[in-house]
Write a protein that holds these residues in place. Structure first.
Motif, short mmCIF file in Angstrom:
data_model
loop_
_atom_site.label_atom_id
_atom_site.label_comp_id
_atom_site.label_asym_id
_atom_site.label_seq_id
_atom_site.Cartn_x
_atom_site.Cartn_y
_atom_site.Cartn_z
N PHE A 6 0.80 -1.12 0.06
CA PHE A 6 -0.01 -0.02 0.08
C PHE A 6 0.94 1.21 0.13
O PHE A 6 1.96 1.10 0.41
N SER A 7 0.30 2.48 -0.51
CA SER A 7 0.94 3.67 -0.33
C SER A 7 0.33 4.26 0.78
O SER A 7 -1.03 3.97 0.89
N VAL A 8 1.01 5.19 1.62
CA VAL A 8 0.53 5.18 3.04
C VAL A 8 0.68 6.92 3.28
O VAL A 8 1.84 7.32 3.04
N LEU A 9 -0.35 7.47 3.98
CA LEU A 9 -0.52 8.73 4.20
C LEU A 9 -0.65 8.63 5.65
O LEU A 9 -1.24 7.83 6.24
N LEU A 10 0.08 9.76 6.30
CA LEU A 10 -0.12 9.56 7.98
C LEU A 10 -0.64 11.14 8.49
O LEU A 10 -0.16 12.06 7.89
N ALA A 11 -1.40 11.03 9.64
CA ALA A 11 -1.90 12.12 10.35
C ALA A 11 -2.08 11.86 11.73
O ALA A 11 -1.99 10.63 12.25
N GLU A 12 -1.46 12.91 12.31
CA GLU A 12 -1.24 12.82 13.95
C GLU A 12 -2.43 13.03 14.79
O GLU A 12 -2.77 12.82 15.89
N ASP A 13 -3.53 13.43 14.21
CA ASP A 13 -4.78 14.09 14.74
C ASP A 13 -5.84 14.12 13.46
O ASP A 13 -5.47 14.27 12.49
N GLY A 14 -7.02 14.47 14.23
CA GLY A 14 -8.11 14.89 13.28
C GLY A 14 -8.07 15.88 12.12
O GLY A 14 -8.34 15.52 11.13
N PRO A 15 -7.62 17.07 12.72
CA PRO A 15 -7.68 18.14 11.68
C PRO A 15 -6.71 17.90 10.55
O PRO A 15 -6.87 18.21 9.44
N ARG A 16 -5.46 17.19 11.12
CA ARG A 16 -4.56 16.76 9.65
C ARG A 16 -4.96 15.74 9.05
O ARG A 16 -4.80 15.71 7.79
N ALA A 17 -5.95 14.95 9.47
CA ALA A 17 -6.59 13.95 8.48
C ALA A 17 -7.28 14.46 7.55
O ALA A 17 -7.34 14.34 6.46
N LEU A 18 -8.22 15.35 7.94
CA LEU A 18 -9.18 16.28 7.16
C LEU A 18 -8.22 16.82 6.01
O LEU A 18 -8.69 17.03 5.12
#
Length: 237
Positions: A28-40
């Motif tokens: 898989f290609s992976v994106l990372l976010a450490e919290d909800g706002p960064r995920a959005l």
């Protein structure tokens, strides 16, 4: 070639690193976010094929992120991660529009299998003519709108999917395992009381104002949608 782009949002850096490494090794290609706002924020760009959200992130919880996505019309499959195996938490995530729910700790292999299942089950975009008419119900599978006796019925994504599945099989009893597989896409044994909970949500909305019951329980088997014609001059039971 990557098997798909996965966004992993979790406030635990060790978990993010572990999942990134394991998912990349699985193709898989992976994106990372450490919290909800960064995920959005990550999802405003090229986006992802599947979103993996930790339930208890700071700022915005995974449930709030999922609800935000569904409100804006984003139907990207969402898999929720939680340290709690509580029915209320699981139902809250599914009611917000999540497609699957996995309790920590879990094996990477199970996460990969669930992601692959979500990727396989992404529905093809419906055509504008996809209208399903069952008695007083008109279900538009293109716009996810439902009308009951001409009045719009406001359903969540999972409520809509459950009603559409029952309506496509009017008069046929569907077992809980069948509904879990067809509506939520589970390839694994999970607690079927989630189905009962969502049936109760649907019933409240369908029966509002004293309208007759449409979704019936067949004890020991499952659920069936039946259209009952009430003779003129008789009240409903």
């Amino acid at each position: 070639m990557a098997a798909g782009r996965i966004l992993v949002a979790d406030d635990d850096a060790a978990i993010r690193r572990s999942l990134e490494r394991g998912l990349r090794l699985s193709g898989f290609s992976v994106l990372l976010a450490e919290d909800g706002p960064r995920a959005l924020e990550q999802l405003t760009g090229p986006g992802a094929d599947v979103v993996v959200l930790d339930v208890s992130m700071p700022g915005l919880t995974g449930i709030e992120v999922c609800r935000d996505l569904r409100t804006r019309g984003d139907e990207t499959p969402v898999l929720m991660l939680s340290a709690l195996d509580e029915l209320a938490d699981r139902v809250a995530g599914l009611q917000a529009g999540a497609d699957d729910y996995l309790v920590k700790p879990f094996a990477l292999e199970e996460l990969v299998l669930r992601i692959q299942a979500l990727l396989r089950r992404r529905p093809a975009p419906p055509t504008p003519s996809d209208l399903l008419r069952v008695g007083p119900l008109v279900i538009d599978e293109a716009t996810h709108q439902v009308k009951h006796h001409g009045a719009e019925l406001h359903l969540t994504r999972r409520e809509f999917d459950l009603l559409a599945q029952l309506a496509r099989n009017t008069g046929i009893v569907l077992g809980r395992d069948q509904l879990l597989d067809r509506v939520w896409g589970y390839d694994f044994e999970v607690r079927s009381d989630v189905v009962d909970t969502f049936v109760s949500y649907l019933r409240r909305k369908l029966e509002d104002g004293g309208r007759p019951r449409m979704i019936h329980t067949v004890r020991g088997v499952g659920f069936v949608l039946r259209i009952q014609e009430i003779p003129e001059g008789r009240g409903g039971a």
